[in-house]
Design an enzyme around this catalytic site. Structure first.
Site, PDB file in Angstrom:
ATOM      1  N   GLU A   1      -0.873  -8.286   4.817  1.00 44.44           N
ATOM      2  CA  GLU A   1      -0.486  -8.460   6.227  1.00 44.44           C
ATOM      3  C   GLU A   1      -1.673  -8.431   7.180  1.00 44.44           C
ATOM      4  O   GLU A   1      -1.539  -8.763   8.366  1.00 44.44           O
ATOM      5  CB  GLU A   1       0.514  -7.363   6.626  1.00 44.44           C
ATOM      6  CG  GLU A   1      -0.071  -6.029   7.054  1.00 44.44           C
ATOM      7  CD  GLU A   1      -0.603  -5.164   5.924  1.00 44.44           C
ATOM      8  OE1 GLU A   1      -0.876  -3.985   6.180  1.00 44.44           O
ATOM      9  OE2 GLU A   1      -0.746  -5.652   4.782  1.00 44.44           O
TER      10      GLU A   1
ATOM     11  N   HIS B   1      -3.543  -5.170   1.197  1.00 45.12           N
ATOM     12  CA  HIS B   1      -2.914  -5.414   2.495  1.00 45.12           C
ATOM     13  C   HIS B   1      -2.844  -6.904   2.809  1.00 45.12           C
ATOM     14  O   HIS B   1      -3.693  -7.442   3.530  1.00 45.12           O
ATOM     15  CB  HIS B   1      -3.687  -4.694   3.599  1.00 45.12           C
ATOM     16  CG  HIS B   1      -3.484  -3.220   3.621  1.00 45.12           C
ATOM     17  ND1 HIS B   1      -2.398  -2.626   4.231  1.00 45.12           N
ATOM     18  CD2 HIS B   1      -4.220  -2.216   3.091  1.00 45.12           C
ATOM     19  CE1 HIS B   1      -2.476  -1.312   4.082  1.00 45.12           C
ATOM     20  NE2 HIS B   1      -3.568  -1.039   3.390  1.00 45.12           N
TER      21      HIS B   1
ATOM     22  N   CYS C   1       0.833  -1.196   0.000  1.00 43.14           N
ATOM     23  CA  CYS C   1       0.000   0.000   0.000  1.00 43.14           C
ATOM     24  C   CYS C   1       0.876   1.257   0.000  1.00 43.14           C
ATOM     25  O   CYS C   1       1.509   1.553  -0.998  1.00 43.14           O
ATOM     26  CB  CYS C   1      -0.993  -0.027   1.162  1.00 43.14           C
ATOM     27  SG  CYS C   1      -2.352   1.160   0.995  1.00 43.14           S
TER      28      CYS C   1
END
Length: 236
Positions: free
Chosen positions: A177, A175, A97
């Site tokens: 993560e 994202h 991002c």
């Protein structure tokens, strides 16, 4: 093997990406650029580590814009220098991002406002599903990358480039993560109000994120494995 994790604020964590890197044998060192007391005034002094000291670098997301120097202050220049040196040295970078936007900017591309924000779980069109699965992936962004010279777009949707490769590095707009705890933290830091402004139900977003936990972990494992094997070209 040493992996540097650049965390720009106090809520975001290496999360599922960090878990998979650790499973590959990487020792993670996380540095936090903006401490919690300065979250709403992020123009803090920060000295980034030397790219030469690491085998891999992960640059995570942030709630600010790469091009908003008035907000982030001079530390963005230090991060761009870190990523630029990593590229020249052949140190693989995974940009997530804001991290992907910083990688783009460091290598001669640019970042601009997206035609609309993306908040929530989104499927993407991918050229290499074994490297970048179609998702759904969690998104929360207002900007998009204009790719630097030599970059190859790997995935996209109607809003923006969703993944690109440049050298031994990979940038993703989504994202990988993400965890439910992180979504909860972002909502508590003003994200809930952002959701409402853009027609997203924050309670439904949190519930959806909880329901996606198993799929998100599986997709992130594929992404990290593909990054290491096909982009970074490491046997880690």
């Amino acid at each position: 093997m040493r992996a540097l994790i650049v965390r720009h604020e106090h809520v975001t964590e290496p999360g599922l990406v960090g878990d998979r890197l650790a499973e590959h044998g990487y020792r993670l060192t996380t540095v936090t650029v903006v401490p919690e007391p300065r979250h709403h005034a992020p123009d803090v002094p920060f000295d980034f580590p030397d790219a030469a000291d690491w085998d891999l670098i992960v640059s995570l997301g942030a709630p600010w814009s790469v091009y908003d120097h008035a907000a982030v202050g001079s530390w963005i220049d230090g991060e761009l220098a870190l990523l630029r040196k990593a590229h020249h040295l052949g140190v693989p970078v995974l940009g997530v991002c804001f991290g992907a936007q910083a990688l783009t900017t460091a290598l001669g591309g640019s970042v601009e406002a997206a035609p609309r924000p993306e908040i929530g779980w989104t499927e993407i069109e991918t050229d290499l599903p074994a490297l970048v699965p179609p998702g759904p992936w969690f998104q929360w962004h207002y900007d998009r990358c204009v790719l630097p010279p030599g970059a190859v777009e790997l995935a996209r949707n109607a809003v923006c480039t969703q993944a690109f490769r440049v050298g031994r590095s990979l940038g993703v707009q989504f994202h990988p993560e993400i965890t439910t705890a992180m979504v909860r933290g972002w909502l508590g830091l003003g994200g809930a109000e952002q959701c409402v402004r853009h027609g997203v139900d924050p309670h439904a977003l949190l519930a959806h994120s909880r329901a996606m936990e198993a799929d998100a972990r599986a997709n992130t494992r594929l992404l990290v494995d593909g990054f290491l094997e096909q982009v970074a070209n490491t046997t880690a």
